[in-house]
Design a protein around this motif. Structure first.
Motif, mmCIF file in Angstrom:
data_model
loop_
_atom_site.group_PDB
_atom_site.id
_atom_site.type_symbol
_atom_site.label_atom_id
_atom_site.label_comp_id
_atom_site.label_asym_id
_atom_site.label_seq_id
_atom_site.Cartn_x
_atom_site.Cartn_y
_atom_site.Cartn_z
ATOM 1 N N LEU A 240 0.853 -1.182 0.000
ATOM 2 C CA LEU A 240 0.000 0.000 0.000
ATOM 3 C C LEU A 240 0.891 1.234 0.000
ATOM 4 N N VAL A 241 0.367 2.340 -0.467
ATOM 5 C CA VAL A 241 1.137 3.584 -0.478
ATOM 6 C C VAL A 241 1.598 3.953 0.923
ATOM 7 N N ASP A 242 0.793 3.631 1.936
ATOM 8 C CA ASP A 242 1.166 4.051 3.290
ATOM 9 C C ASP A 242 2.258 3.190 3.922
ATOM 10 N N ALA A 243 2.817 2.245 3.149
ATOM 11 C CA ALA A 243 4.051 1.572 3.582
ATOM 12 C C ALA A 243 5.282 2.361 3.140
ATOM 13 N N ASN B 3 -7.514 6.403 2.230
ATOM 14 C CA ASN B 3 -8.508 5.440 1.755
ATOM 15 C C ASN B 3 -9.557 6.098 0.865
ATOM 16 N N ALA B 4 -10.313 5.262 0.174
ATOM 17 C CA ALA B 4 -11.457 5.737 -0.607
ATOM 18 C C ALA B 4 -12.476 4.615 -0.696
ATOM 19 N N VAL C 291 -10.676 0.678 0.564
ATOM 20 C CA VAL C 291 -9.304 0.208 0.641
ATOM 21 C C VAL C 291 -8.378 1.407 0.556
ATOM 22 N N GLY C 292 -7.130 1.191 0.903
ATOM 23 C CA GLY C 292 -6.123 2.234 0.775
ATOM 24 C C GLY C 292 -5.526 2.275 -0.615
ATOM 25 N N SER C 293 -4.820 3.367 -0.899
ATOM 26 C CA SER C 293 -4.153 3.525 -2.192
ATOM 27 C C SER C 293 -3.053 2.479 -2.327
#
Length: 338
Positions: A10-13, A87-88, A181-183
């Motif tokens: 995920l982008v947030d990693a 998220n979206a 879900v997250g980006s």
């Protein structure tokens, strides 16, 4: 010191990946072995049995693991948060067309979604919605989205758990009608033509806590070098001037394995919401760096409240105290002052 850190693609990693690749960990005397996990359940269990030294993890899952509500009870500490937002809610294109939302404002879209969901429930064909884990901001954001439209998610829809890397494919195969879900997986569904982003969760729940660094509680006394490395990496990720380089780094097959332009749009908050190229811009869509890093026990309060509202646990002052104790701003402050 060598550490094995788990993450889900995920982008947030980004902070973990930047720390490992760009020298932030090395500057603290660390070697990070990043272990890509297919699902949050797998990551949770590997952390519990000691196959991982730490992890990029859903903040509510770190709390649920500590409380024994999900998987083997594992006492974890959170010396650092990794991001806010990101998220979206995405729906299938046929569902979006049926909704006939007059504009992209949250309340308008939520009301349109609720109208279709109630109709489908009456017909005995309830909408199936995907979330990434029961104990996740995604589950709670779906519930808040439904409530904004006056919809009872439990009565009128079916909620299923799907790992983030598989959730867009589930929409393509018509196994779900929508998901949170997250980006980048919302944007992947849009880019491939079968999804429409209905709501950016940064507008639905502004400043929503997301992923955190979780370590076994026994590792708390030794976490300062890792916290410093990830803090510096996260600040680098938050710098708009590094967006193109960060997107290219995350796009590598070893990490997220998807399009750098898609990742760049998520990083900057310039999100394409439909296959025709319509955009929704929110500079706070995904927040890293100073705005996000210090772990806030108030976030644990919010998660416990949401879990209670979802019927996942009963109200208890002791439970809230244990949840708040997972967040360790004292460890973060000590690491950065050292």
């Amino acid at each position: 010191m060598r550490l094995a850190l788990g993450y889900v693609p995920l982008v947030d990693a980004a902070s973990l990946i930047a720390a490992a690749e760009l020298g932030f960990a090395r500057a603290e005397g660390l070697t990070l072995d990043l272990v890509r996990e297919p699902s949050w359940a797998t990551l949770r269990d590997k952390l519990a049995v000691g196959h991982l030294d730490g992890a990029h993890i859903l903040a509510p899952l770190a709390i649920a693991s500590t409380l024994g509500l999900s998987g083997p009870q594992t006492r974890l500490c959170v010396p650092m948060a990794l991001n806010l937002n990101g998220n979206a809610v995405t729906v299938s294109r046929p569902l979006w067309d049926a909704m006939e939302a007059a504009d992209d404002e949250v309340d308008t879209v939520a009301a349109a979604f609720a109208r279709i969901a109630r109709r489908r429930a009456r017909e005995g064909r309830p909408l199936t919605l995907g979330t990434v884990h029961p104990f996740s901001s995604h589950t709670y954001q779906l519930r808040i989205f439904a409530e904004r439209g006056g919809l009872d998610l439990d009565t009128d829809t079916r909620l299923v758990v799907i790992p983030p890397p598989q959730i867009a494919e589930a929409l393509r195969r018509e196994l779900v009608d929508g998901f949170c879900v997250g980006s980048p997986w919302n944007s992947v569904a849009v880019a491939e033509g079968y999804g429409r982003i209905a709501v950016l969760c940064s507008e639905l729940v502004p400043g929503c806590p997301e992923k955190v660094l979780a370590l076994p509680e026994s590792e708390a006394p030794r976490c300062a070098p890792l916290v410093r490395a990830l803090d510096r990496a996260g600040r680098w990720c938050a710098d708009p001037g590094n967006g193109v380089e960060l997107a290219a780094l995350l796009a590598r097959e070893a990490y997220l394995g998807t399009s750098a332009p898609i990742l760049a749009r998520a990083i900057t908050g310039d999100v394409v919401v439909d296959p025709g190229g319509r955009r929704r811009r929110d500079p706070h869509f995904a927040l890293f760096g100073e705005a996000a890093h210090r772990p806030d026990p108030a976030h644990a309060d919010w998660f416990i409240d949401q879990a209670q509202r979802a019927g996942q646990l009963a109200s208890s002052d002791d439970l809230l105290a244990d949840a708040r104790a997972v967040y360790r701003p004292d460890l973060f402050d000590a690491a950065l002052s050292g």
